[in-house]
Design a protein around this motif. Structure first.
Motif, mmCIF file in Angstrom:
data_model
loop_
_atom_site.group_PDB
_atom_site.id
_atom_site.type_symbol
_atom_site.label_atom_id
_atom_site.label_comp_id
_atom_site.label_asym_id
_atom_site.label_seq_id
_atom_site.Cartn_x
_atom_site.Cartn_y
_atom_site.Cartn_z
ATOM 1 N N PHE A 8 0.992 -1.118 -0.084
ATOM 2 C CA PHE A 8 -0.450 0.168 0.016
ATOM 3 C C PHE A 8 1.078 1.730 0.209
ATOM 4 N N GLY A 9 0.645 2.356 -0.511
ATOM 5 C CA GLY A 9 1.535 2.957 -1.374
ATOM 6 C C GLY A 9 2.475 2.823 -2.270
ATOM 7 N N GLY A 10 2.728 1.672 -2.880
ATOM 8 C CA GLY A 10 3.567 1.318 -3.237
ATOM 9 C C GLY A 10 3.673 2.482 -4.664
ATOM 10 N N ILE A 32 -0.306 -0.533 -5.040
ATOM 11 C CA ILE A 32 -1.540 -0.256 -4.337
ATOM 12 C C ILE A 32 -1.462 1.574 -4.048
ATOM 13 N N ALA A 33 -2.045 1.667 -4.293
ATOM 14 C CA ALA A 33 -2.649 3.671 -4.539
ATOM 15 C C ALA A 33 -4.281 3.862 -4.672
ATOM 16 N N ARG A 34 -4.167 5.292 -4.720
ATOM 17 C CA ARG A 34 -5.561 6.425 -5.328
ATOM 18 C C ARG A 34 -5.299 6.182 -6.322
ATOM 19 N N ASP A 56 -8.379 3.393 -1.595
ATOM 20 C CA ASP A 56 -7.881 4.506 -0.488
ATOM 21 C C ASP A 56 -7.999 3.915 0.687
ATOM 22 N N VAL A 57 -6.641 3.174 1.083
ATOM 23 C CA VAL A 57 -7.066 2.539 2.403
ATOM 24 C C VAL A 57 -7.409 3.159 3.614
ATOM 25 N N ALA A 58 -8.251 4.768 3.612
ATOM 26 C CA ALA A 58 -8.643 4.839 5.172
ATOM 27 C C ALA A 58 -10.718 4.333 4.560
ATOM 28 N N LYS A 59 -11.019 3.331 3.655
ATOM 29 C CA LYS A 59 -12.035 3.096 3.259
ATOM 30 C C LYS A 59 -12.054 1.411 3.109
ATOM 31 N N ALA A 83 3.173 1.267 3.460
ATOM 32 C CA ALA A 83 3.321 2.808 3.059
ATOM 33 C C ALA A 83 2.692 3.247 2.517
ATOM 34 N N ALA A 84 1.181 3.306 2.904
ATOM 35 C CA ALA A 84 0.336 4.614 2.860
ATOM 36 C C ALA A 84 0.534 5.884 3.287
ATOM 37 N N GLY A 85 0.962 7.141 3.184
ATOM 38 C CA GLY A 85 0.694 8.090 4.279
ATOM 39 C C GLY A 85 0.029 9.368 3.842
ATOM 40 N N ILE A 86 -0.024 10.148 4.737
ATOM 41 C CA ILE A 86 0.418 11.962 3.795
ATOM 42 C C ILE A 86 0.466 13.047 5.527
ATOM 43 N N HIS A 105 -7.037 8.650 9.775
ATOM 44 C CA HIS A 105 -7.466 7.736 8.684
ATOM 45 C C HIS A 105 -7.013 7.041 7.877
ATOM 46 N N THR A 106 -5.921 7.912 7.293
ATOM 47 C CA THR A 106 -4.333 7.477 6.615
ATOM 48 C C THR A 106 -3.625 6.691 6.894
ATOM 49 N N ASN A 107 -3.114 6.891 8.383
ATOM 50 C CA ASN A 107 -1.615 6.712 8.633
ATOM 51 C C ASN A 107 -2.156 5.905 9.925
ATOM 52 N N GLY A 134 6.581 4.163 10.077
ATOM 53 C CA GLY A 134 6.058 4.608 11.089
ATOM 54 C C GLY A 134 6.744 6.202 10.575
ATOM 55 N N SER A 135 7.562 6.760 11.768
ATOM 56 C CA SER A 135 8.200 7.517 11.474
ATOM 57 C C SER A 135 8.473 8.592 12.299
ATOM 58 N N ILE A 136 10.220 8.447 12.684
ATOM 59 C CA ILE A 136 10.467 8.832 14.047
ATOM 60 C C ILE A 136 9.572 10.153 14.651
ATOM 61 N N ALA A 177 10.927 3.060 11.170
ATOM 62 C CA ALA A 177 10.605 4.480 11.450
ATOM 63 C C ALA A 177 11.805 5.421 10.614
ATOM 64 N N PRO A 178 11.208 5.959 9.314
ATOM 65 C CA PRO A 178 11.921 6.766 9.282
ATOM 66 C C PRO A 178 12.280 8.183 9.377
ATOM 67 N N GLY A 179 13.401 8.742 9.155
ATOM 68 C CA GLY A 179 13.304 10.251 9.172
ATOM 69 C C GLY A 179 13.703 11.298 7.927
ATOM 70 N N PHE A 180 14.109 12.467 7.906
ATOM 71 C CA PHE A 180 13.592 12.752 6.781
ATOM 72 C C PHE A 180 13.958 11.736 5.193
ATOM 73 N N ILE A 181 13.315 11.956 4.328
ATOM 74 C CA ILE A 181 13.244 10.178 3.089
ATOM 75 C C ILE A 181 13.396 11.315 2.273
ATOM 76 N N HIS A 182 14.023 11.801 1.417
ATOM 77 C CA HIS A 182 13.912 12.808 0.030
ATOM 78 C C HIS A 182 12.849 11.867 -0.920
ATOM 79 N N THR A 183 11.679 12.683 -1.033
ATOM 80 C CA THR A 183 10.357 11.724 -1.746
ATOM 81 C C THR A 183 9.534 12.840 -1.867
ATOM 82 N N ASP A 184 8.536 12.992 -2.135
ATOM 83 C CA ASP A 184 6.753 14.259 -2.644
ATOM 84 C C ASP A 184 6.739 14.302 -1.596
HETATM 85 P P1 NDP Z 1 5.181 9.782 -0.619
HETATM 86 O O1 NDP Z 1 3.864 10.908 -0.602
HETATM 87 O O2 NDP Z 1 6.203 9.910 -1.738
HETATM 88 O O3 NDP Z 1 4.080 9.003 -0.819
HETATM 89 C C1 NDP Z 1 3.218 8.393 -0.443
HETATM 90 C C2 NDP Z 1 1.853 7.215 -1.389
HETATM 91 O O4 NDP Z 1 0.850 6.696 -0.168
HETATM 92 C C3 NDP Z 1 2.030 6.971 -2.428
HETATM 93 O O5 NDP Z 1 1.796 6.063 -3.617
HETATM 94 C C4 NDP Z 1 0.862 7.490 -2.566
HETATM 95 O O6 NDP Z 1 -0.310 7.392 -3.992
HETATM 96 C C5 NDP Z 1 -0.437 6.403 -1.621
HETATM 97 N N1 NDP Z 1 -1.259 6.764 -0.438
HETATM 98 C C6 NDP Z 1 -1.686 8.113 0.155
HETATM 99 N N2 NDP Z 1 -2.857 8.040 0.544
HETATM 100 C C7 NDP Z 1 -3.078 7.088 0.487
HETATM 101 C C8 NDP Z 1 -4.565 6.925 0.362
HETATM 102 N N3 NDP Z 1 -5.231 7.325 1.148
HETATM 103 N N4 NDP Z 1 -4.488 5.331 -0.448
HETATM 104 C C9 NDP Z 1 -3.798 4.454 -0.595
HETATM 105 N N5 NDP Z 1 -3.149 4.913 -0.494
HETATM 106 C C10 NDP Z 1 -1.974 6.016 -0.546
HETATM 107 O O7 NDP Z 1 5.292 9.286 0.845
HETATM 108 P P2 NDP Z 1 6.826 8.377 1.176
HETATM 109 O O8 NDP Z 1 7.243 7.614 0.395
HETATM 110 O O9 NDP Z 1 7.229 9.966 1.926
HETATM 111 O O10 NDP Z 1 6.038 8.414 2.247
HETATM 112 C C11 NDP Z 1 5.592 6.777 2.910
HETATM 113 C C12 NDP Z 1 5.739 6.247 4.250
HETATM 114 O O11 NDP Z 1 6.472 6.929 4.411
HETATM 115 C C13 NDP Z 1 4.621 7.070 4.737
HETATM 116 O O12 NDP Z 1 4.032 6.526 5.956
HETATM 117 C C14 NDP Z 1 5.270 8.514 5.068
HETATM 118 O O13 NDP Z 1 4.805 9.006 6.780
HETATM 119 C C15 NDP Z 1 6.309 7.925 5.984
HETATM 120 N N6 NDP Z 1 7.475 8.658 6.096
HETATM 121 C C16 NDP Z 1 7.546 8.955 5.346
HETATM 122 C C17 NDP Z 1 9.241 10.447 5.735
HETATM 123 C C18 NDP Z 1 10.106 10.944 4.763
HETATM 124 O O14 NDP Z 1 10.476 11.644 4.865
HETATM 125 N N7 NDP Z 1 9.396 10.780 3.134
HETATM 126 C C19 NDP Z 1 9.300 10.583 7.326
HETATM 127 C C20 NDP Z 1 8.650 9.276 7.366
HETATM 128 C C21 NDP Z 1 7.629 8.992 7.508
HETATM 129 P P3 NDP Z 1 -1.597 7.984 -3.706
HETATM 130 O O15 NDP Z 1 -1.375 9.315 -4.038
HETATM 131 O O16 NDP Z 1 -2.118 7.921 -5.473
HETATM 132 O O17 NDP Z 1 -3.012 7.528 -2.995
#
Ligand code: NDP
Length: 237
Positions: A8-10, A32-34, A56-59, A83-86, A105-107, A134-136, A177-184
């Protein structure tokens, strides 16, 4: 045991890096993602026989449907990565209730729902491995992220309790539990300023977290563990 992993969040960031490592190791993957188009592109880039699903993992309904579809098309899921998170960062006094709800709901709820759905099969086949991201900040707390921290701290409590609940069924549950990681998720942060506070003096790359996720996923005698991947940030937080 066949190796089928639901991520999830792949489609982006850390989850996508996990998918890349697992694909190289011969797993069959559900990405899996939205946004289905982005998930399809990520699955396609892996080569091989991987599938993308919109959810949507929240549903709860979405999660149930996705597990049914995965079982039909990929077989029994015995590995799960959440790994889905906002994040919706703001001081608590300025945080809208809808942003509290969407983060929780999402996390947190989302991971509970996917774990619950995955357990049906894992319990039947007496085995499985789950890694929740998770997260640090969920361990240390961070100003401006109260609700996000609550969701990630809650995920640790949930994962440790679940690890106890299902250990006898040979199912393991761990957290990275990651710290700051280069992602969106971190692209708008002031990296130059923030990295000065990190002992290793840089943000991490998604693949550095992905290696930790895969390690826990494939371990055999580790459960209920929280593996921090943060360049030493927890030492100074
Ligand atoms: P990104 O924003 O790069 O990716 C998030 C992923 O989650 C996407 O695939 C997105 O796809 C999916 N997603 C988000 N909301 C939902 C939802 N409601 N249902 C299904 N899929 C969802 O985030 P990161 O890779 O940075 O984060 C991954 C995880 O790591 C998260 O849980 C984040 O909290 C955690 N984390 C990240 C850190 C960082 O520094 N980057 C630090 C600590 C923790 P789509 O939008 O299409 O649904």
């Amino acid at each position: 045991m066949n190796k089928v992993c639901a991520i999830f969040g792949g489609s982006r960031g850390i989850g996508r890096s996990v998918a890349q490592l697992l694909a190289q190791k011969g797993y069959r993957l559900a990405i899996i993602a939205r946004n289905l188009e982005v998930a399809k592109a990520a699955a396609g880039d892996l080569g091989g026989d991987h599938l993308a699903f919109r959810c949507d993992v929240a549903k709860e309904h979405d999660v149930q449907n996705t597990f049914e579809e995965m079982e039909k098309n990929l077989g029994r899921v015995n590995f799960l990565v959440n790994a889905a998170g906002i994040n919706r960062d703001s001081l608590l006094v300025r945080t809208k209730t809808e942003d509290m709800i969407s983060q929780l709901h999402t996390n947190l709820l989302g991971s509970m729902l996917t774990c619950k759905a995955a357990l049906r099969t894992m319990i039947q086949q007496q085995g499985g491995s789950i890694v929740n991201v998770g997260s640090i900040t969920g361990l240390k707390g961070n100003s401006g992220q109260t609700v996000y921290c609550a969701s990630k701290g809650g995920l640790v409590g949930f994962s440790r309790a679940l690890a106890k609940e299902v250990a006898r069924k040979k199912i393991r549950v761990n957290v990275v539990a990651p710290g700051f990681i280069h992602t969106d998720m971190t692209k708008d942060l002031n990296e130059e300023h923030l990295k000065k506070n990190i002992p290793l003096q840089r943000f991490g790359e998604p693949v550095e977290v992905a290696h930790a996720v895969v390690f826990l996923l494939e371990s055999s005698y580790i459960t209920g563990h929280v593996l921090v991947v943060d360049g030493g940030l927890q030492l100074v937080m």
